[in-house]
Scaffold this motif. Structure first.
Motif, PDB file in Angstrom:
ATOM      1  N   VAL A  64      36.599  73.335  15.918  1.00 60.64           N
ATOM      2  CA  VAL A  64      38.056  73.250  16.044  1.00 60.64           C
ATOM      3  C   VAL A  64      38.493  71.847  16.449  1.00 60.64           C
ATOM      4  N   ARG A  65      37.787  71.223  17.371  1.00 60.50           N
ATOM      5  CA  ARG A  65      38.158  69.852  17.775  1.00 60.50           C
ATOM      6  C   ARG A  65      38.132  68.909  16.584  1.00 60.50           C
ATOM      7  N   ARG A  66      37.112  69.050  15.774  1.00 56.75           N
ATOM      8  CA  ARG A  66      37.011  68.202  14.585  1.00 56.75           C
ATOM      9  C   ARG A  66      38.165  68.474  13.624  1.00 56.75           C
ATOM     10  N   VAL A  67      38.453  69.751  13.402  1.00 49.85           N
ATOM     11  CA  VAL A  67      39.559  70.112  12.509  1.00 49.85           C
ATOM     12  C   VAL A  67      40.878  69.553  13.043  1.00 49.85           C
ATOM     13  N   LEU A  68      41.110  69.706  14.326  1.00 46.98           N
ATOM     14  CA  LEU A  68      42.346  69.190  14.912  1.00 46.98           C
ATOM     15  C   LEU A  68      42.463  67.676  14.714  1.00 46.98           C
ATOM     16  N   SER A  69      41.342  66.986  14.715  1.00 49.71           N
ATOM     17  CA  SER A  69      41.371  65.524  14.553  1.00 49.71           C
ATOM     18  C   SER A  69      41.767  65.093  13.142  1.00 49.71           C
ATOM     19  N   TYR A  70      41.670  65.987  12.167  1.00 46.99           N
ATOM     20  CA  TYR A  70      42.059  65.650  10.798  1.00 46.99           C
ATOM     21  C   TYR A  70      43.572  65.511  10.637  1.00 46.99           C
ATOM     22  N   PHE A  71      44.331  66.154  11.533  1.00 48.69           N
ATOM     23  CA  PHE A  71      45.769  66.296  11.343  1.00 48.69           C
ATOM     24  C   PHE A  71      46.569  65.712  12.497  1.00 48.69           C
ATOM     25  N   LYS A  72      47.795  65.347  12.192  1.00 49.67           N
ATOM     26  CA  LYS A  72      48.714  64.897  13.237  1.00 49.67           C
ATOM     27  C   LYS A  72      49.174  66.117  14.032  1.00 49.67           C
ATOM     28  N   PRO A  73      49.556  65.929  15.291  1.00 52.80           N
ATOM     29  CA  PRO A  73      50.021  67.065  16.104  1.00 52.80           C
ATOM     30  C   PRO A  73      51.209  67.815  15.494  1.00 52.80           C
ATOM     31  N   THR A  74      51.998  67.148  14.669  1.00 57.45           N
ATOM     32  CA  THR A  74      53.159  67.799  14.058  1.00 57.45           C
ATOM     33  C   THR A  74      52.771  68.898  13.067  1.00 57.45           C
ATOM     34  N   ALA A  75      51.509  68.959  12.684  1.00 55.78           N
ATOM     35  CA  ALA A  75      51.039  70.032  11.803  1.00 55.78           C
ATOM     36  C   ALA A  75      50.859  71.340  12.570  1.00 55.78           C
ATOM     37  N   PHE A  76      50.890  71.278  13.889  1.00 55.31           N
ATOM     38  CA  PHE A  76      50.645  72.452  14.726  1.00 55.31           C
ATOM     39  C   PHE A  76      51.883  72.804  15.558  1.00 55.31           C
ATOM     40  N   ARG A  77      53.018  72.740  14.926  1.00 56.67           N
ATOM     41  CA  ARG A  77      54.297  73.031  15.583  1.00 56.67           C
ATOM     42  C   ARG A  77      54.981  74.181  14.859  1.00 56.67           C
ATOM     43  N   PRO A  78      55.999  74.778  15.480  1.00 58.87           N
ATOM     44  CA  PRO A  78      56.791  75.807  14.781  1.00 58.87           C
ATOM     45  C   PRO A  78      57.447  75.222  13.531  1.00 58.87           C
ATOM     46  N   ASN A  79      57.885  76.087  12.648  1.00 63.43           N
ATOM     47  CA  ASN A  79      58.472  75.679  11.376  1.00 63.43           C
ATOM     48  C   ASN A  79      59.558  74.619  11.517  1.00 63.43           C
ATOM     49  N   ASP A  80      60.418  74.755  12.517  1.00 57.42           N
ATOM     50  CA  ASP A  80      61.536  73.822  12.656  1.00 57.42           C
ATOM     51  C   ASP A  80      61.113  72.433  13.131  1.00 57.42           C
ATOM     52  N   LYS A  81      59.847  72.268  13.527  1.00 58.53           N
ATOM     53  CA  LYS A  81      59.333  70.966  13.955  1.00 58.53           C
ATOM     54  C   LYS A  81      58.068  70.573  13.189  1.00 58.53           C
ATOM     55  N   PHE A  82      57.719  71.363  12.208  1.00 57.83           N
ATOM     56  CA  PHE A  82      56.483  71.203  11.432  1.00 57.83           C
ATOM     57  C   PHE A  82      56.619  70.083  10.402  1.00 57.83           C
ATOM     58  N   VAL A  83      55.567  69.276  10.313  1.00 55.70           N
ATOM     59  CA  VAL A  83      55.454  68.284   9.248  1.00 55.70           C
ATOM     60  C   VAL A  83      54.179  68.625   8.482  1.00 55.70           C
ATOM     61  N   CYS A  84      54.344  68.926   7.200  1.00 57.11           N
ATOM     62  CA  CYS A  84      53.210  69.347   6.387  1.00 57.11           C
ATOM     63  C   CYS A  84      52.164  68.244   6.299  1.00 57.11           C
ATOM     64  N   PRO A  85      50.897  68.602   6.443  1.00 59.82           N
ATOM     65  CA  PRO A  85      49.834  67.617   6.261  1.00 59.82           C
ATOM     66  C   PRO A  85      49.861  67.023   4.853  1.00 59.82           C
ATOM     67  N   THR A  86      49.293  65.860   4.728  1.00 57.32           N
ATOM     68  CA  THR A  86      49.229  65.184   3.438  1.00 57.32           C
ATOM     69  C   THR A  86      48.029  65.705   2.643  1.00 57.32           C
ATOM     70  N   SER A  87      48.003  65.374   1.374  1.00 54.16           N
ATOM     71  CA  SER A  87      46.869  65.786   0.544  1.00 54.16           C
ATOM     72  C   SER A  87      45.569  65.176   1.062  1.00 54.16           C
ATOM     73  N   ASP A  88      45.625  63.944   1.591  1.00 53.00           N
ATOM     74  CA  ASP A  88      44.420  63.326   2.169  1.00 53.00           C
ATOM     75  C   ASP A  88      43.931  64.108   3.386  1.00 53.00           C
ATOM     76  N   GLN A  89      44.853  64.548   4.221  1.00 51.22           N
ATOM     77  CA  GLN A  89      44.459  65.335   5.385  1.00 51.22           C
ATOM     78  C   GLN A  89      43.864  66.678   4.960  1.00 51.22           C
ATOM     79  N   PHE A  90      44.492  67.316   3.985  1.00 49.14           N
ATOM     80  CA  PHE A  90      43.953  68.585   3.475  1.00 49.14           C
ATOM     81  C   PHE A  90      42.550  68.401   2.904  1.00 49.14           C
ATOM     82  N   SER A  91      42.290  67.241   2.298  1.00 56.73           N
ATOM     83  CA  SER A  91      40.987  67.025   1.647  1.00 56.73           C
ATOM     84  C   SER A  91      39.835  67.030   2.645  1.00 56.73           C
ATOM     85  N   ASP A  92      40.100  66.805   3.922  1.00 59.11           N
ATOM     86  CA  ASP A  92      39.059  66.894   4.946  1.00 59.11           C
ATOM     87  C   ASP A  92      38.705  68.339   5.283  1.00 59.11           C
ATOM     88  N   LEU A  93      39.574  69.262   4.901  1.00 56.26           N
ATOM     89  CA  LEU A  93      39.413  70.650   5.319  1.00 56.26           C
ATOM     90  C   LEU A  93      39.145  71.603   4.160  1.00 56.26           C
TER      91      LEU A  93
END
Length: 191
Positions: free
Chosen positions: A94-123
């Motif tokens: 989980v720590r490694r997975v969390l490091s792939y993304f910005k903290p805004t990827a783990f917020r409620p919908n109204d504060k969420f920023v979708c990860p980029t395709s590059d970030q998704f490619s790590d997962l």
């Protein structure tokens, strides 16, 4: 009471009754989230909730039109995560997975920023995690694989889909999304 047959992987899933969907929504409302707040933090539109719970007071035994991924999402918010895998999670660091993304990827919908395709490619769709492919995730959640892949490639994956992926790795989306709960929420307490 929510029937066990509605809390199963898609291949065995019995669609919930409108009264069961209403029970989950009402549990969230009783825990401090009014309709507007639920729309804001989940991204699920009120018209969809209304359609999924239509006439539950007069005809509680009608089968709901709620799609499986939305049901998985609502159940997780109500304290019953990972019904798609009988409660099992995809084993990841989980720590490694969390490091792939910005903290805004783990917020409620109204504060969420979708990860980029590059970030998704790590997962997703790489050799790091066998269970996290577009095909396998699409099968598990009954998603259209082409639409899902397009969302990943464009960095435009819907919040609900992202939340289900996060949940499948054992991250508590109830805590991630419902930050203002009055207390613990659990469908198990309703049964």
């Amino acid at each position: 009471m929510v029937r066990e047959a509605t809390l199963t992987p898609y291949s065995r899933w019995a669609k919930p009754l409108v009264s069961e969907v209403a029970e989950v929504i009402n549990l969230l409302k009783d825990s401090g989230y009014d309709s507007n707040q639920l729309v804001s933090v989940t991204g699920i539109q009120q018209k969809n909730i209304n359609a999924w719970t239509a006439r539950y007071k007069n005809e509680p035994d009608n089968v709901s039109t709620i799609p499986y991924p939305c049901w998985c999402f609502l159940c997780a918010l109500a304290g019953k995560p990972n019904i798609q895998s009988n409660g099992e999670v995809v084993e990841v660091n989980v720590r490694r997975v969390l490091s792939y993304f910005k903290p805004t990827a783990f917020r409620p919908n109204d504060k969420f920023v979708c990860p980029t395709s590059d970030q998704f490619s790590d997962l997703i769709d790489n050799d790091n995690y066998e269970a996290l492919t577009t095909e396998k995730l699409s099968e598990v959640f009954n998603w259209n694989a082409n639409n899902f892949k397009r969302g990943i490639d464009n960095g435009s994956l819907p919040f609900l889909n992202w939340s289900l992926i996060v949940m499948s790795m054992g991250i508590d989306i109830q805590k991630m999304i419902l930050k203002e709960l009055k207390g613990p929420v659990s469908l198990d307490e309703c049964d």
